[in-house]
Design a protein around this motif. Structure first.
Motif, PDB file in Angstrom:
ATOM      1  N   THR A   1       9.207   2.055   4.381  1.00  0.00           N
ATOM      2  CA  THR A   1       8.023   1.484   3.734  1.00  0.00           C
ATOM      3  C   THR A   1       6.962   1.285   4.809  1.00  0.00           C
ATOM      4  O   THR A   1       7.169   0.536   5.770  1.00  0.00           O
ATOM      5  N   LEU A   2       5.828   1.959   4.657  1.00  0.00           N
ATOM      6  CA  LEU A   2       4.767   1.907   5.669  1.00  0.00           C
ATOM      7  C   LEU A   2       3.451   1.558   4.996  1.00  0.00           C
ATOM      8  O   LEU A   2       3.118   2.089   3.938  1.00  0.00           O
ATOM      9  N   ASN A   3       2.695   0.654   5.628  1.00  0.00           N
ATOM     10  CA  ASN A   3       1.345   0.426   5.140  1.00  0.00           C
ATOM     11  C   ASN A   3       0.424   1.517   5.709  1.00  0.00           C
ATOM     12  O   ASN A   3       0.863   2.379   6.482  1.00  0.00           O
ATOM     13  N   GLU A   4      -0.837   1.476   5.347  1.00  0.00           N
ATOM     14  CA  GLU A   4      -1.744   2.556   5.747  1.00  0.00           C
ATOM     15  C   GLU A   4      -1.847   2.677   7.254  1.00  0.00           C
ATOM     16  O   GLU A   4      -1.778   3.785   7.810  1.00  0.00           O
ATOM     17  N   GLY A   5      -1.997   1.550   7.953  1.00  0.00           N
ATOM     18  CA  GLY A   5      -2.117   1.594   9.414  1.00  0.00           C
ATOM     19  C   GLY A   5      -0.867   2.144  10.067  1.00  0.00           C
ATOM     20  O   GLY A   5      -0.942   2.934  11.016  1.00  0.00           O
TER      21      GLY A   5
ATOM     22  N   THR B   1      -5.408   2.838  -8.811  1.00  0.00           N
ATOM     23  CA  THR B   1      -4.487   3.834  -8.285  1.00  0.00           C
ATOM     24  C   THR B   1      -3.166   3.170  -7.920  1.00  0.00           C
ATOM     25  O   THR B   1      -3.119   2.021  -7.478  1.00  0.00           O
ATOM     26  N   THR B   2      -2.077   3.915  -8.075  1.00  0.00           N
ATOM     27  CA  THR B   2      -0.773   3.421  -7.649  1.00  0.00           C
ATOM     28  C   THR B   2      -0.663   3.563  -6.136  1.00  0.00           C
ATOM     29  O   THR B   2      -1.470   4.231  -5.485  1.00  0.00           O
ATOM     30  N   GLU B   3       0.365   2.934  -5.580  1.00  0.00           N
ATOM     31  CA  GLU B   3       0.575   3.052  -4.136  1.00  0.00           C
ATOM     32  C   GLU B   3       0.801   4.506  -3.746  1.00  0.00           C
ATOM     33  O   GLU B   3       0.327   4.969  -2.713  1.00  0.00           O
ATOM     34  N   CYS B   4       1.553   5.208  -4.592  1.00  0.00           N
ATOM     35  CA  CYS B   4       1.812   6.611  -4.289  1.00  0.00           C
ATOM     36  C   CYS B   4       0.518   7.421  -4.286  1.00  0.00           C
ATOM     37  O   CYS B   4       0.304   8.271  -3.421  1.00  0.00           O
ATOM     38  N   GLN B   5      -0.356   7.155  -5.246  1.00  0.00           N
ATOM     39  CA  GLN B   5      -1.620   7.870  -5.302  1.00  0.00           C
ATOM     40  C   GLN B   5      -2.488   7.565  -4.088  1.00  0.00           C
ATOM     41  O   GLN B   5      -3.168   8.443  -3.554  1.00  0.00           O
ATOM     42  N   LYS B   6      -2.477   6.314  -3.643  1.00  0.00           N
ATOM     43  CA  LYS B   6      -3.254   5.945  -2.467  1.00  0.00           C
ATOM     44  C   LYS B   6      -2.768   6.689  -1.224  1.00  0.00           C
ATOM     45  O   LYS B   6      -3.561   7.160  -0.414  1.00  0.00           O
TER      46      LYS B   6
ATOM     47  N   LEU C   1       8.110   2.689  -3.073  1.00  0.00           N
ATOM     48  CA  LEU C   1       7.660   3.833  -2.291  1.00  0.00           C
ATOM     49  C   LEU C   1       8.099   3.735  -0.832  1.00  0.00           C
ATOM     50  O   LEU C   1       7.905   2.713  -0.172  1.00  0.00           O
ATOM     51  N   ARG C   2       8.704   4.817  -0.345  1.00  0.00           N
ATOM     52  CA  ARG C   2       9.016   4.983   1.078  1.00  0.00           C
ATOM     53  C   ARG C   2       8.500   6.343   1.526  1.00  0.00           C
ATOM     54  O   ARG C   2       8.292   7.235   0.710  1.00  0.00           O
ATOM     55  N   ILE C   3       8.327   6.464   2.831  1.00  0.00           N
ATOM     56  CA  ILE C   3       7.732   7.684   3.388  1.00  0.00           C
ATOM     57  C   ILE C   3       8.647   8.223   4.475  1.00  0.00           C
ATOM     58  O   ILE C   3       9.033   7.499   5.408  1.00  0.00           O
ATOM     59  N   GLN C   4       8.990   9.500   4.349  1.00  0.00           N
ATOM     60  CA  GLN C   4       9.858  10.164   5.325  1.00  0.00           C
ATOM     61  C   GLN C   4       9.037  11.191   6.092  1.00  0.00           C
ATOM     62  O   GLN C   4       8.364  12.028   5.495  1.00  0.00           O
ATOM     63  N   ILE C   5       9.082  11.119   7.417  1.00  0.00           N
ATOM     64  CA  ILE C   5       8.294  12.017   8.262  1.00  0.00           C
ATOM     65  C   ILE C   5       9.228  12.872   9.095  1.00  0.00           C
ATOM     66  O   ILE C   5      10.082  12.359   9.815  1.00  0.00           O
TER      67      ILE C   5
END
Length: 540
Positions: free
Chosen positions: A415-419, A378-383, A404-408
């Motif tokens: 850039t955020l890891n899972e935790g 899986t790609t990072e985006c898919q994860k 990949l970056r994540i906007q909330i």
């Protein structure tokens, strides 16, 4: 001896039919209940099976694989309808559904003996799929035979009510499977149930098989079938006549798209997908979801009989068409209400949260279907999408050339890891993964009852309508093919399609459009093309 004399000896007298109808209906329906139990016990445990028979590492892909395996049981149902439908029209209704019951019972018990993925690797899901295919083959010939058999024993003025006892068997089979699972889970520790206790409902079905065979062996052949054979009016090749004759093929297509397709998606969405929705998306425990569904089934099941009875009074067609139309309008708001009352905290969090995934690997194929046998690739985006979907977090995707970056909630894209992602979402109100859910129980039951009620409206008159639609010489084949193409290839995959859409889009309600579309299409086609069949002579 003349044909007329032979017929008069074969055809039972009216008072004999009245005396024997209840016994006939009971025996046929009880056997069908047990057969549906065998078929649905896997569906009731599908989410649980994802941890036993598929590799670990991507829980969402494993769940989708488990649901696809549930759907595999539907793949061969039309072929079962062809094989056993032909036998039913050639050698008799009774003998044929004795064979289907034996195949179903043995396949179900064998599932209870299967080693898991940890023991034999990919051979475990391969064997599981094979046994599900055998179950589908058996069901393909069972249900059409049972409803045809009962209808041909019934008085024409009570045919809707009488056959509704067969329509009720699918729900009773699900009810029985849930009861057995609840008893097993409550009697064993969670560790014991996960280790070996899950096998009990499958292996125990051998007892149901023995009882069902004993009861059905005491039945007599359908008087309508006997009269047809005595008069030499049977078909030499019922399947060819069903699908090769233009008039009969039109009946099959009208039956599928004018009634069965809508019935199928409504039933499987209301009875099965609602269970998955509650446990995998709303995070209710399996025991909570099973309890609420059992209460809803208890309240709703009598309406199968009510609508069967009503169809004897006012006709079958418009009850079915109205049920499909109402379902197309109400399925979406009912599931939205289920989310609101099933997990109020999660619903509040979703209402005020938006997540945007921005990155260069989000333009890759995001389908989980291609990952069923490659769960680690899986790609990072898919994860991230899998994590968000597993927590029912709404998101959208924006592709650009950067990693990949994540906007909330409109903030800076990071850039955020899972935790870090979980911590950030928890900070804006996301419920903890292990947080106990406090649903509004009475309202959850009310919503589930509404879903079951819609299914009863469409399903209750269905058996009588289909039996009356087809001529006697191809009736077993016509009814079975229409039922199993509609249920096997359209309705049975409703939970899989809905879940796949949710996993790939992040929209927890997106998969319901499949049900809405088929319910609406069925309502339109049924209104335009489906004839009224109430009171037709079954000897023609």
């Amino acid at each position: 001896m003349s044909v007329q004399e032979m017929t008069s000896q074969i055809k039972p007298k009216a008072h004999d039919l009245d005396r024997n109808t209840k016994r006939t209906v009971f025996a046929a329906a009880l056997g069908t209940v047990f057969e549906w139990y065998d078929f649905f016990i896997y569906g009731s445990l599908a989410a649980f099976f994802s941890t036993l028979f598929f590799p670990k590492g991507n829980e969402t892909a494993a769940l989708l694989a488990a649901l696809a395996t549930f759907g595999a049981g539907f793949v061969l149902r039309p072929f079962g309808a062809i094989v056993f439908g032909r036998l039913g029209d050639l050698v008799g209704r009774k003998k044929t559904f004795l064979v289907t019951m034996l195949v179903m019972g043995l396949a179900t018990a064998a599932i209870g003996l299967l080693p898991t993925y940890d023991s034999i690797g990919w051979a475990a899901p391969a064997l599981l799929v094979g046994l599900r295919l055998l179950q589908g083959l058996a069901v393909g010939g069972e249900f059409g035979g049972a409803v045809t058999y009962v209808a041909e024993h019934s008085d024409r003025d009570r045919r809707g009510l009488t056959t509704s006892w067969i329509q009720i068997t699918a729900t009773l089979g699900l009810f029985l499977s849930l009861i057995v699972i609840v008893l097993c889970r409550s009697s064993l520790s969670a560790e014991d149930f996960a280790s070996w206790g899950w096998r009990i409902p499958f292996i125990g079905s051998i007892l149901l098989l023995i009882l069902s065979l004993y009861i059905r062996l005491k039945l007599h052949e359908s008087p309508v079938f006997q009269e047809m054979k005595a008069q030499g009016k049977g078909s030499r090749n019922p399947i060819a006549e069903t699908l090769g004759d233009r008039k009969n093929l039109r009946l099959v297509l009208v039956a599928i798209f004018g009634v069965v397709a809508g019935q199928a998606v409504i039933w499987y969405t209301g009875h099965f997908y609602s269970l998955y929705f509650m446990t995998t998306i709303l995070k209710l425990t399996q025991d909570q979801a099973n309890f609420y569904m059992l209460v809803a089934l208890t309240l709703g099941t009598p309406f199968f009989l009510f609508f069967g009875w009503l169809s004897d009074r006012i006709g079958r067609k418009w009850i079915v068409v109205t049920g499909c139309a109402l379902s197309a309008l109400l399925i979406m708001p009912l599931f939205q209400a289920l989310a609101t009352y099933g997990n109020p905290v999660l619903t509040e969090f979703r209402a005020k949260t938006s997540v945007v995934l921005v990155g260069n690997d989000c333009n890759h194929d995001q389908s989980f279907i291609g990952q069923l046998f490659r769960p680690q690739a899986t790609t990072e985006c898919q994860k991230v999408k899998a994590l968000l979907t597993g927590r029912a977090v709404p998101y959208t995707v924006k592709v650009d050339a950067e990693p990949l970056r994540i906007q909330i909630n409109g903030g800076e894209a990071k850039t955020l890891n899972e935790g870090e992602l979980v911590a950030a979402l928890t900070g804006v109100g996301m419920p903890a993964a292990n947080a106990p859910v406090q649903p509004n129980g009475p309202m959850v039951v009310l919503v589930l009852f509404a879903l079951v009620f819609l299914a009863t409206m469409v399903y209750g008159p269905l058996g009588a309508l289909l039996v009356e639609l087809f001529p006697v010489r191809i009736r077993y084949s016509g009814v079975s093919v229409a039922l199993q193409l509609g249920n096997g290839w359209i309705g049975g995959f409703a939970p899989f399609v809905a879940t796949a859409v949710v996993l790939t889009t992040g929209n927890i309600f997106g998969g319901l459009w499949y049900t809405v579309a088929f319910a609406g299409l069925t309502a339109v086609i049924g209104a335009l093309l489906l004839p009224e069949t109430r009171g037709r002579d079954l000897n023609t």
